[in-house]
Design a protein around this motif. Structure first.
Motif, mmCIF file in Angstrom:
data_model
loop_
_atom_site.group_PDB
_atom_site.id
_atom_site.type_symbol
_atom_site.label_atom_id
_atom_site.label_comp_id
_atom_site.label_asym_id
_atom_site.label_seq_id
_atom_site.Cartn_x
_atom_site.Cartn_y
_atom_site.Cartn_z
ATOM 1 N N ALA A 53 40.816 40.798 -51.050
ATOM 2 C CA ALA A 53 42.118 41.287 -51.075
ATOM 3 C C ALA A 53 42.409 42.626 -50.448
ATOM 4 O O ALA A 53 41.255 43.430 -50.382
ATOM 5 C CB ALA A 53 42.906 40.797 -52.517
ATOM 6 N N ASP A 54 43.445 42.891 -50.394
ATOM 7 C CA ASP A 54 44.104 44.488 -49.999
ATOM 8 C C ASP A 54 43.234 45.175 -50.914
ATOM 9 O O ASP A 54 42.693 46.353 -50.650
ATOM 10 C CB ASP A 54 45.642 44.578 -50.226
ATOM 11 N N SER A 55 43.330 45.023 -52.400
ATOM 12 C CA SER A 55 42.823 46.008 -53.263
ATOM 13 C C SER A 55 42.197 45.176 -54.401
ATOM 14 O O SER A 55 42.999 44.080 -54.850
ATOM 15 C CB SER A 55 43.868 47.100 -53.844
ATOM 16 N N SER A 56 41.528 45.605 -55.255
ATOM 17 C CA SER A 56 41.189 45.057 -56.743
ATOM 18 C C SER A 56 40.508 46.208 -57.542
ATOM 19 O O SER A 56 40.267 47.190 -57.350
ATOM 20 C CB SER A 56 39.903 44.006 -56.529
ATOM 21 N N TYR A 57 40.861 45.692 -58.921
ATOM 22 C CA TYR A 57 40.299 46.720 -59.865
ATOM 23 C C TYR A 57 39.752 45.644 -61.205
ATOM 24 O O TYR A 57 40.222 44.447 -61.264
ATOM 25 C CB TYR A 57 41.398 47.493 -60.327
ATOM 26 N N ARG A 58 39.065 46.187 -62.045
ATOM 27 C CA ARG A 58 38.582 45.829 -63.216
ATOM 28 C C ARG A 58 39.199 46.134 -64.353
ATOM 29 O O ARG A 58 39.441 47.269 -64.696
ATOM 30 C CB ARG A 58 36.918 46.098 -63.323
ATOM 31 N N THR A 59 39.631 45.069 -65.199
ATOM 32 C CA THR A 59 40.372 45.453 -66.373
ATOM 33 C C THR A 59 39.400 45.612 -67.677
ATOM 34 O O THR A 59 38.145 45.446 -67.541
ATOM 35 C CB THR A 59 41.224 44.030 -66.785
ATOM 36 N N PRO A 60 39.776 46.099 -68.848
ATOM 37 C CA PRO A 60 38.845 46.480 -69.898
ATOM 38 C C PRO A 60 38.243 45.490 -70.476
ATOM 39 O O PRO A 60 36.825 45.808 -70.767
ATOM 40 C CB PRO A 60 39.744 46.959 -70.903
ATOM 41 N N HIS A 61 38.582 44.226 -70.321
ATOM 42 C CA HIS A 61 37.668 43.174 -70.739
ATOM 43 C C HIS A 61 37.036 42.186 -69.733
ATOM 44 O O HIS A 61 36.600 41.242 -69.934
ATOM 45 C CB HIS A 61 38.332 42.156 -71.691
ATOM 46 N N GLY A 62 36.994 42.783 -68.504
ATOM 47 C CA GLY A 62 36.168 42.240 -67.492
ATOM 48 C C GLY A 62 36.977 41.139 -66.599
ATOM 49 O O GLY A 62 36.175 40.568 -65.770
ATOM 50 N N LEU A 63 38.243 41.386 -66.436
ATOM 51 C CA LEU A 63 38.751 40.663 -65.305
ATOM 52 C C LEU A 63 38.769 41.352 -64.018
ATOM 53 O O LEU A 63 39.109 42.632 -64.254
ATOM 54 C CB LEU A 63 40.381 40.324 -65.665
ATOM 55 N N THR A 64 38.595 40.616 -63.015
ATOM 56 C CA THR A 64 38.660 41.345 -61.578
ATOM 57 C C THR A 64 40.161 40.762 -61.242
ATOM 58 O O THR A 64 40.593 39.706 -61.019
ATOM 59 C CB THR A 64 37.707 40.842 -60.801
ATOM 60 N N VAL A 65 40.900 41.786 -61.011
ATOM 61 C CA VAL A 65 42.170 41.788 -60.226
ATOM 62 C C VAL A 65 42.453 41.815 -58.878
ATOM 63 O O VAL A 65 41.896 42.871 -58.539
ATOM 64 C CB VAL A 65 43.432 42.492 -61.233
#
Length: 269
Positions: free
Chosen positions: A17-29
């Motif tokens: 994707a254009d961008s991605s990030y990781r949430t506190p409990h480990g989801l990659t968005v």
């Protein structure tokens, strides 16, 4: 929104994707932002032992959804896809829901939520707890209870880590499904499902009060009885519809043109 073109054909979305990030409990968005959005974004939540790439990209969902003028956000759950290295041991459903809340708020505060299979079970709970963040809900290939996931946890963990084949037939089928996609971190994939199993799925106790579309393949045994979910939503006072896709099972319904068009019509409505 990052696009590619081929021989002057209609522009298509790229993965990653254009961008991605990781949430506190480990989801990659994963996020694809539309340059001129005309509606709230769509948030996609994949099924058990799948991920954004196999559940949504390879089955052809991104471009039709982007064509509605909406940004797209999709998560890889812990232990899956771009979050394969995340060990879900010790997680609970509340942890996933908290991170989805953060994801929805980051995406603009209101999303159209589309979950598939295990992802629909998560989405049902999320829409119930956070109706103010959910403009509408799509439940694809959804089980109506935990019965389809009843396994022997110790046997499942052992085989996923290279141990003996389970004596329990349901557990053997469960691990076989979990190992089907290439590149799986099998122990982590199995661990997420076992973690979520600690919180029983009783949809009649957590009915979301949001417009809901329930879709299932006519040959999908996992989603047998899914029409009941639409009935529960209607009984709670929200609009709901059930659509059955002829000739499709739990795997190939995702590629069905009728499924996609049904969802696009629902978003337009």
């Amino acid at each position: 929104m990052h696009l590619r073109t081929q021989d002057d054909a209609v522009a298509r979305l790229q993965y990653p994707a254009d961008s991605s990030y990781r949430t506190p409990h480990g989801l990659t968005v994963h996020s694809w932002k539309h340059p001129e959005p005309t509606g709230a974004p769509v948030l996609l939540v994949h099924g058990f032992a799948s991920n954004t790439l196999f559940n949504w990209v390879k089955t052809g969902w991104l471009d039709p959804v982007a064509g509605t003028g909406r940004s797209i956000v999709s998560v890889d759950l812990p232990g899956h896809g771009a979050s394969a290295e995340v060990d879900p041991s010790g997680l609970r459903l509340a942890d996933i829901l908290n991170d989805l809340q953060q994801t929805a708020e980051t995406a603009g505060g209101r999303v159209h939520l589309h979950g598939y299979s295990m992802g629909s079970r998560i989405s049902w709970e999320f829409a119930h707890q956070h109706p103010q963040l959910v403009g509408s809900l799509v439940m694809g290939g959804s089980p109506v209870s935990d019965d389809v996931y009843q396994v022997a946890p110790a046997q499942a963990r052992s085989w996923a880590r290279g141990g003996p084949e389970p004596a329990d037939e349901a557990t053997r089928r469960f691990i076989t499904v979990a190992a089907a996609l290439p590149g799986q971190n099998l122990p982590h994939v199995v661990e997420l499902r076992l973690a979520l199993a600690q919180d029983p799925y009783r949809p009649e106790e957590t009915v979301p009060a949001v417009p809901t579309l329930v879709v299932a393949g006519a040959q999908d045994s996992i989603a047998a009885g899914a029409a009941r979910l639409a009935q529960l939503v209607r009984a709670a006072g929200a609009a709901a519809e059930f659509v059955e896709i002829p000739g499709r099972n739990h795997i190939n319904v995702l590629t069905a043109r009728e499924y996609k068009q049904t969802v696009l019509n629902f978003l337009a409505g």
